[in-house]
Design an enzyme around this catalytic site. Structure first.
Site, PDB file in Angstrom:
ATOM      1  CG  ASP A 453      -7.250   0.730  -6.579  1.00 51.14           C
ATOM      2  OD1 ASP A 453      -6.514   1.521  -7.152  1.00 51.14           O
ATOM      3  OD2 ASP A 453      -6.868  -0.549  -6.426  1.00 51.14           O
ATOM      4  CD  GLU A 456      -6.403   4.849 -11.892  1.00 52.59           C
ATOM      5  OE1 GLU A 456      -5.911   4.764 -11.075  1.00 52.59           O
ATOM      6  OE2 GLU A 456      -6.994   3.724 -12.544  1.00 52.59           O
ATOM      7  CG  ASP A 520      -0.806  -1.433  -9.436  1.00 55.22           C
ATOM      8  OD1 ASP A 520      -0.869  -1.237  -8.017  1.00 55.22           O
ATOM      9  OD2 ASP A 520      -1.642  -1.794 -10.314  1.00 55.22           O
TER      10      ASP A 520
END
Length: 816
Positions: A453, A456, A520
């Site tokens: 995950d 970024e 998400d």
């Protein structure tokens, strides 16, 4: 980046010098180097002063031409740079025909079927990209399109790199380094033709067609409801049969028919712009060549195509919760193949310390082994490259220099996500080794995969990386190193054929380390549609496999949205039930949800021989498993605009339903077949119909051969040659169709099927390998009755369904 103010004016303070004519040409047997003047050369005096642009054209392989535009060539080219041919450079094809041709007023570089023709006449600067066979100009860079531009810094404040929280947050960027007065860019403009559509540029949740948009390649953690993207890829695909890849890991700003309606503008900071013009002429050929250049999609193992079930994110769970979920799914005949433990498998505030929370999982190794044997699941764990200040590993990372640092030597920290977190400097070999050691220990517990995950929000202001990488370019490239690191640990343990990630962030080349999911999203029909647009954009950018959170991530979806999303999710390449604050087990919604989910899981399991053969195709060619309709139907202009349905391989049309009851979808020309009931569907039209929650429009293309597993399969990884059903759909007279049956071991093919129709006789043969106890099902709109048989016996219960006799490798069916 916009440099102009309408047609005639430039933005205030912008100093732009664009190429207007070729001042000099140097050639080799397979390259061109131009000196492009930014002013007309009328006499010798005009050669004094500049600027000029040095433009190099070369061809790394057939049908790809690389263009490098340079202002000051003495400027250091700092990395990281995207790898070219990471799977190995191809041999120079004998028919590539890379050569230089000189004419009276032009010089041309030819590469296979593509040529770049440079107009050398005074004041007529132009580079045309042409199809050698047809002579068609598919795109061009015209006078002043290539330019060096100095822009006042304030004009850059709206760019993604300057406006992101990494630049504006005081903890991230205290402002120790003053901003420059101006920023230099190199620009290219390529023509945008009438009716030409642009696709790709990574996972983009806005309009699937990029025309009219200003888009930057700058990875951001922004969800799915804006132009921000977790997976930025500086590659676009044109409906005219070519692609453009910009080899720059920093922010590349694309003005797609936005600054100028008839141009695609490309701008990068610095003194140099390098891009590759990739020609098809079909879009599948473009993706094949682009992934040859940047890396083929990795091939996930068959077990990953089954259903993934997650604990969800902020929900409360422990070993008892996990067992209850798996028991509940088992009781409802919904096989789960992968169980995912999200963030709170670790103790709060301590992410990542790679240690199971002892209160929730007192004996994690024994527990994981128990549920793996009891429920037949593989285990995936959530990780990220951030280390919270409360983590026991934080002090070690600081002491050993494993974290990204500020230019003053401090560790870069902020409070977003985990309080006081630091970020592992994956550009440091010792930090990579340290991080990998933590993962290896977890593999010893029985973990099979990692959800990689985040990655970024990588700082680029006032920071240094261990290897001296340019922070501005390291921002996007970080995810590539991170995912490659984790993928490498899995490959080391299980072998390349069994390694898999579940990754959120990516960039060019990330397709080599599958699988990626859409991030998400909200739990609404609108979010479901934007999720699909993101997936189709990503798979139009070289990625072979893609997934998303079934039901959406944020919020608790109503039963209607959950059930519609289940259908969409199970007919995506990879399928995961995951949410934020609520569980995604079907009995949390209604009884029908469990029944329909079980049906869709079973259908996907049965389709695995077909799906995995298409996965192998994606791995070998770069043509994605889940693909936009335009990739299959370039001649169907309607298909150019469709973003709410897709093809799964070349044979299955999937039309997710974005409402409680009404489906609306386009069927290309031909007689298609409803997968569920075998009814014929006439194409060349739009269909609007009411559809129950227990189904999804799933149509089989005419002329297809699908290989299905037996009806009682309970997982995605099984022997695909054992008792398969071979289905033949609307085969035309004189047509021959083929299907591969994978072994399930990497890209190996266990058997091949060939089916031919002559008049009313259909002959199916196993032309390679061995298949046991197979049946043949014929779907034909003109006849469903069997008149004659050879090598089989009829099953009259389902029309033209016949079973092969023992050891038979050939069946002939004569239809009435």
């Amino acid at each position: 980046m916009r440099f102009t103010d309408g047609l005639w004016l430039r933005r205030a303070g912008v100093d732009l010098h664009g190429a207007v004519e070729v001042a000099d040409v140097q050639t080799t047997n397979d390259s061109l180097t131009l000196i492009a003047s930014t002013k007309p050369i009328r006499h010798r005096g005009d050669t004094l002063g500049g600027p000029t642009l040095t433009v190099n054209l070369s061809s790394p392989t057939a049908n790809i031409i690389g263009i490098t535009i340079t202002h000051f060539s003495g400027a250091l080219v700092k990395g990281p740079l995207f790898d070219l041919f990471p799977d190995g450079a191809p041999p120079r094809e004998a028919d590539a025909g890379v050569r230089v041709q000189k004419g009276a007023d032009s010089v041309t570089l030819v590469s296979g079927r593509l040529e770049a023709r440079v107009d050398t006449r005074a004041k007529e600067y132009k580079i045309e990209f042409r199809d050698v066979k047809t002579g068609e100009v598919v795109s061009a860079s015209e006078g002043k399109g290539q330019a060096v531009v100095d822009v006042p810094f304030e004009h850059t404040l709206s760019s993604a790199s300057e406006s992101s929280v990494l630049s504006t947050d005081l903890s991230s960027n205290p402002g120790a380094v003053p901003n420059p007065s101006h920023v230099r860019f190199i620009r290219e403009e390529l023509n945008l033709d009438v009716g030409e559509n642009i696709y790709g540029l990574g996972e983009r949740f806005g309009p699937f067609i990029k025309n009219g948009q200003n888009l930057s390649t700058w990875n951001q953690d922004g969800g799915t409801s804006s132009q921000q993207s977790y997976k930025c890829v500086p590659f676009y695909l044109s409906s005219k049969g070519f692609g453009v890849f910009v080899r720059d890991a920093g922010e590349v700003e694309f003005e797609v028919g936005a600054e100028k309606c008839s141009k695609v503008g490309i701008a990068v900071r610095g003194e140099r712009l390098e891009y590759y013009f990739v020609y098809g002429p079909t879009l599948k050929e473009v993706l094949n060549r682009y992934t040859l250049l940047t890396g083929r999609p990795g091939l996930p193992p068959p077990w990953t195509f089954g259903l993934w079930l997650s604990t969800s994110f902020t929900t409360s769970y422990d070993s008892k919760t996990v067992s209850s979920f798996l028991s509940g799914m088992q009781d409802r005949s919904i096989p789960v193949r992968v169980f995912h433990l999200d963030c709170f498998w670790m103790k709060r505030y301590q992410w990542c310390d790679f240690t199971f929370d002892p209160e929730a999982f007192p004996d994690p190794k024994a527990y994981l082994q128990d549920i793996k044997s009891k429920f037949g699941v593989n285990i995936c764990l959530w990780i990220n490259p951030y280390i919270g200040q409360a983590s026991p590993l934080f002090a070690e990372g600081v002491k050993e220099g494993y974290f990204i640092k500020r230019t003053n030597g401090d560790v870069w920290q902020w409070d977003l996500w985990q309080p006081g977190l630091a970020i592992v400097d994956v550009f440091s070999p010792s930090a990579r080794k340290w991080y990998a050691s933590k993962l290896r220990k977890l593999l010893g517990f029985g973990v099979d995969a990692f959800k990689t995950d985040f990655a970024e929000r990588i700082p680029h202001k006032d920071v240094v990386f261990a290897d001296g990488s340019d922070p501005y370019k390291a921002h996007n490239y970080y995810t590539q190193v991170y995912n490659e690191l984790v993928f490498g640990v899995l490959k080391e343990r299980f072998g390349e054929k069994e390694a898999v990630l579940f990754a959120r962030s990516a960039t060019t080349g990330g397709q080599r380390f599958p699988v990626h999911w859409g991030g998400d999203t909200e739990s609404t029909f609108a979010a479901m549609a934007e999720t699909l647009r993101g997936g189709l954009s990503l798979t139009s950018s070289g990625f072979g496999f893609w997934s998303h959170d079934i039901g959406g991530f944020e919020g608790h979806p109503p039963p209607a949205i959950y059930k519609r999303w289940c259908a969409f999710g199970l007919f995506s390449s990879h399928s995961r039930l995951h949410g934020s604050a609520s569980y995604r087990v079907p009995w949390n919604y209604d009884d029908e949800a469990s029944v329909t989910l079980a049906k869709f899981v079973n259908a996907k399991h049965r389709l695995m021989p077909y799906l995995y053969s298409k996965a192998i195709e994606a791995h070998l060619t770069g043509v994605p498993l889940m693909r936009a309709l335009i990739l299959e139907f370039e001649e169907d202009l309607t298909a150019h605009f469709i973003d709410k349905q897709y093809m799964l391989g070349e044979s299955l049309l999937v039309a997710p339903i974005f409402s409680e009851s009404t489906a609306s979808y386009h069927v290309p020309a031909g007689v298609w077949t409803n997968f569920w009931d075998g009814s014929a569907v006439e194409g060349g039209r739009w269909i609007k119909e009411e559809v129950g929650f227990d189904t999804i429009p799933l149509l089989v293309r005419p002329g297809s051969v699908l290989v299905l597993g037996s009806e009682n399969v309970t997982k995605p990884d099984y022997d695909y040659t054992a008792s398969p059903e071979i289905r033949v759909y609307q085969l035309a007279d004189g047509q021959t169709a083929h299907a591969d049956i994978p072994s399930g071991k990497g890209a190996d093919i266990a058997a091949k099927v060939e089916v031919t129709r002559i008049d009313n006789t259909i002959k199916a043969q196993i032309v390679q390998g061995t298949v046991s106890s197979w049946t043949l099902s014929v779907y034909d709109s003109l006849s469903s009755k069997v008149k004659g048989l050879h090598g089989a016996q009829a099953d009259t219960a389902r029309g033209a369904v016949v079973s092969a006799l023992a050891e038979s490798k050939e069946i002939s069916v004569e239809l009435a």
